[in-house]
Enzyme design. Structure first.
Site, PDB file in Angstrom:
ATOM      1  N   SER A 168       0.210  29.415  37.707  1.00 12.93           N
ATOM      2  CA  SER A 168      -0.805  28.976  38.664  1.00 12.93           C
ATOM      3  C   SER A 168      -1.446  30.146  39.387  1.00 12.93           C
ATOM      4  CB  SER A 168      -0.174  28.068  39.725  1.00 12.93           C
ATOM      5  OG  SER A 168       0.307  26.879  39.164  1.00 12.93           O
ATOM      6  N   ILE A 169      -2.739  30.015  39.671  1.00  9.38           N
ATOM      7  CA  ILE A 169      -3.432  31.005  40.496  1.00  9.38           C
ATOM      8  C   ILE A 169      -2.738  31.106  41.854  1.00  9.38           C
ATOM      9  CG2 ILE A 169      -5.587  31.361  41.783  1.00  9.38           C
ATOM     10  CD1 ILE A 169      -7.080  30.444  39.242  1.00  9.38           C
ATOM     11  N   ASP A 212      -0.768  15.404  49.741  1.00  8.40           N
ATOM     12  CA  ASP A 212      -1.787  14.833  48.862  1.00  8.40           C
ATOM     13  C   ASP A 212      -3.114  14.985  49.586  1.00  8.40           C
ATOM     14  OD1 ASP A 212      -3.578  13.261  47.535  1.00  8.40           O
ATOM     15  OD2 ASP A 212      -2.352  11.447  47.537  1.00  8.40           O
ATOM     16  N   VAL A 261      -6.628  23.855  44.923  1.00 11.89           N
ATOM     17  CA  VAL A 261      -6.458  22.479  44.471  1.00 11.89           C
ATOM     18  C   VAL A 261      -7.774  21.979  43.879  1.00 11.89           C
ATOM     19  CG1 VAL A 261      -5.893  20.150  45.263  1.00 11.89           C
ATOM     20  CG2 VAL A 261      -4.872  22.115  46.422  1.00 11.89           C
ATOM     21  N   ALA A 273     -10.489  16.628  38.387  1.00 10.71           N
ATOM     22  CA  ALA A 273     -11.497  15.682  37.908  1.00 10.71           C
ATOM     23  C   ALA A 273     -10.846  14.887  36.790  1.00 10.71           C
ATOM     24  CB  ALA A 273     -12.726  16.419  37.383  1.00 10.71           C
ATOM     25  N   TYR A 306     -17.789  21.798  31.935  1.00 12.37           N
ATOM     26  CA  TYR A 306     -17.245  21.907  33.297  1.00 12.37           C
ATOM     27  C   TYR A 306     -17.809  20.760  34.156  1.00 12.37           C
ATOM     28  CZ  TYR A 306     -15.036  24.237  37.268  1.00 12.37           C
ATOM     29  OH  TYR A 306     -14.236  24.519  38.342  1.00 12.37           O
ATOM     30  N   LYS A 356     -17.532  22.136  42.762  1.00 15.19           N
ATOM     31  CA  LYS A 356     -17.387  23.531  43.223  1.00 15.19           C
ATOM     32  C   LYS A 356     -18.633  23.981  43.993  1.00 15.19           C
ATOM     33  CE  LYS A 356     -13.241  24.651  41.628  1.00 15.19           C
ATOM     34  NZ  LYS A 356     -12.072  24.711  42.549  1.00 15.19           N
ATOM     35  N   ARG A 372      -5.511  31.125  32.012  1.00  8.92           N
ATOM     36  CA  ARG A 372      -4.753  30.099  31.272  1.00  8.92           C
ATOM     37  C   ARG A 372      -3.716  29.448  32.191  1.00  8.92           C
ATOM     38  NH1 ARG A 372      -5.485  31.205  25.510  1.00  8.92           N
ATOM     39  NH2 ARG A 372      -6.215  33.336  25.309  1.00  8.92           N
ATOM     40  N   ALA A 419      -3.976  23.587  34.584  1.00  9.93           N
ATOM     41  CA  ALA A 419      -5.268  22.886  34.666  1.00  9.93           C
ATOM     42  C   ALA A 419      -6.129  23.218  33.452  1.00  9.93           C
ATOM     43  CB  ALA A 419      -5.998  23.250  35.954  1.00  9.93           C
TER      44      ALA A 419
HETATM   45  O1  0WE Z   1     -11.588  24.537  37.821  1.00  6.01           O
HETATM   46  C1  0WE Z   1     -11.047  24.635  36.738  1.00  6.01           C
HETATM   47  C2  0WE Z   1     -10.123  23.544  36.238  1.00  6.01           C
HETATM   48  C3  0WE Z   1     -10.250  22.282  36.996  1.00  6.01           C
HETATM   49  C4  0WE Z   1      -9.693  21.028  36.378  1.00  6.01           C
HETATM   50  C5  0WE Z   1      -9.031  20.955  35.153  1.00  6.01           C
HETATM   51  C6  0WE Z   1      -8.565  19.737  34.698  1.00  6.01           C
HETATM   52  C7  0WE Z   1      -7.875  19.587  33.367  1.00  6.01           C
HETATM   53  C8  0WE Z   1      -7.022  18.349  33.259  1.00  6.01           C
HETATM   54  C9  0WE Z   1      -9.884  19.872  37.086  1.00  6.01           C
HETATM   55  N1  0WE Z   1      -9.435  18.675  36.663  1.00  6.01           N
HETATM   56  C10 0WE Z   1      -8.786  18.594  35.493  1.00  6.01           C
HETATM   57  N2  0WE Z   1      -8.355  17.357  35.089  1.00  6.01           N
HETATM   58  C11 0WE Z   1      -7.559  17.173  34.006  1.00  6.01           C
HETATM   59  O2  0WE Z   1      -7.233  16.030  33.662  1.00  6.01           O
HETATM   60  N3  0WE Z   1     -11.298  25.735  35.984  1.00  6.01           N
HETATM   61  C12 0WE Z   1     -12.198  26.760  36.462  1.00  6.01           C
HETATM   62  C13 0WE Z   1     -10.759  25.926  34.632  1.00  6.01           C
HETATM   63  C14 0WE Z   1     -11.762  25.382  33.681  1.00  6.01           C
HETATM   64  O3  0WE Z   1     -11.898  24.052  33.537  1.00  6.01           O
HETATM   65  C15 0WE Z   1     -12.890  23.841  32.611  1.00  6.01           C
HETATM   66  C16 0WE Z   1     -13.397  25.059  32.179  1.00  6.01           C
HETATM   67  C17 0WE Z   1     -12.686  26.068  32.879  1.00  6.01           C
HETATM   68  C18 0WE Z   1     -12.896  27.520  32.788  1.00  6.01           C
HETATM   69  C19 0WE Z   1     -13.393  22.639  32.103  1.00  6.01           C
HETATM   70  C20 0WE Z   1     -14.393  22.683  31.149  1.00  6.01           C
HETATM   71  C21 0WE Z   1     -14.904  23.891  30.722  1.00  6.01           C
HETATM   72  C22 0WE Z   1     -14.413  25.097  31.234  1.00  6.01           C
END
Ligand code: 0WE
Length: 254
Positions: free
Chosen positions: A18-19, A63, A91, A94, A154, A161, A191, A194
């Site tokens: 985790s970050i 939460d 945190v 989506a 995204y 964001k 990596r 999330a």
């Molecule tokens: O902010 C993020 C990740 C946020 C995230 C990831 C998930 C995966 C599993 C939020 N909600 C969920 N829900 C889930 O069910 N990032 C910056 C990493 C990220 O996420 C992406 C990216 C990158 C980079 C999603 C699509 C495309 C690129």
């Protein structure tokens, strides 16, 4: 040491990738006192050993989609520490479908959940903790370039964001009146748990590496170092800012 004896709350550790773990490790090295939040029993079991490893003083449930849960967290921190110097908000969520289907098909509910958990939670946490934040306290949140430019898939997280980054600016005005600061780090792709939920992340990760000015991806240690600086008195004139920690990726067109 940049954060000697500063009482720091870390929201959003899931595991050692985790970050928030990278940030907590750097904070520890800089002399901070740490406490960790968790969401649910599964994450509690993961956070417990991490808190032990990093000398955390207590862990507490939080939460961020529930006002009652945030209020309870404030109560716990008040009982344990009385006051707090630093809050790290790492945190986001989506619904999975919203990150694979076309953005135009985002449901009202997916939009609501993403904005609630990933953006509204920041002002909610700031307002709830405000009464126990020390003068000079600082808040840090995590954002991503998808807030400013279109990153394939995204989608609604980019919209969330964008709201988060705007919230950082508005919160900087409110917190500034009390001598407190708030900033965001826009991290390059990492990596994490999330990220592992994202189809084609490996491909995306490789593309970022190729395009970045430094031709590599970032580490959570590098995020931790930037976070320690921003939350320390070394950054006492920096607030309302989104700082890129992305090996220069956001400056490159191709
Ligand atoms: O902010 C993020 C990740 C946020 C995230 C990831 C998930 C995966 C599993 C939020 N909600 C969920 N829900 C889930 O069910 N990032 C910056 C990493 C990220 O996420 C992406 C990216 C990158 C980079 C999603 C699509 C495309 C690129």
């Amino acid at each position: 040491m940049m954060l000697e004896n500063k009482k720091c709350l870390i929201l959003g550790v899931a595991n050692q990738k985790s970050i928030a773990y990278g940030i907590a490790s750097a904070f520890r090295r800089e002399g901070a006192r740490l406490a960790f939040s968790y969401l649910g029993e599964a994450i509690k079991k993961r956070v417990e050993p991490i808190s032990e490893e990093l000398g955390g003083e207590f862990i507490f449930p939080c939460d961020v989609s529930s006002d009652e849960s945030i209020a309870q967290a404030v109560q716990t921190v008040r009982e344990q520490w009385g006051t707090v110097d630093v809050i790290v908000h790492s945190v986001a969520f989506a619904p999975k479908e919203a990150l694979s289907q076309p953005f135009i098909e985002t449901t009202r509910e997916a939009f609501r959940v993403a904005l609630d958990v990933s953006a509204y939670s920041l002002p909610a946490v700031c307002n709830a903790f405000l009464p126990i934040m020390n003068p000079g306290a600082s808040v840090l949140t995590m954002t991503y370039y998808g807030a400013q430019k279109v990153i394939p898939n995204y989608n609604v997280m980019g919209v969330a964001k964008a709201a988060l980054e705007a919230s950082v600016r508005y919160l900087s005005a409110d917190l500034g009146l009390k001598g407190m600061r708030i900033n965001a780090i826009s991290a390059g792709a990492v990596r994490t748990l999330a990220a592992s939920g994202i189809s084609d992340f490996r491909h995306l990760f490789k593309q970022f590496e190729d395009v970045a000015a430094l031709h590599r991806n970032i580490t959570i240690e590098e995020i931790g170092n930037a976070a320690a600086f921003l939350c320390s008195d070394m950054a006492s004139a920096i607030t309302g800012e989104t700082v890129f920690v992305d090996c220069g990726c956001h400056n490159m067109a191709l």
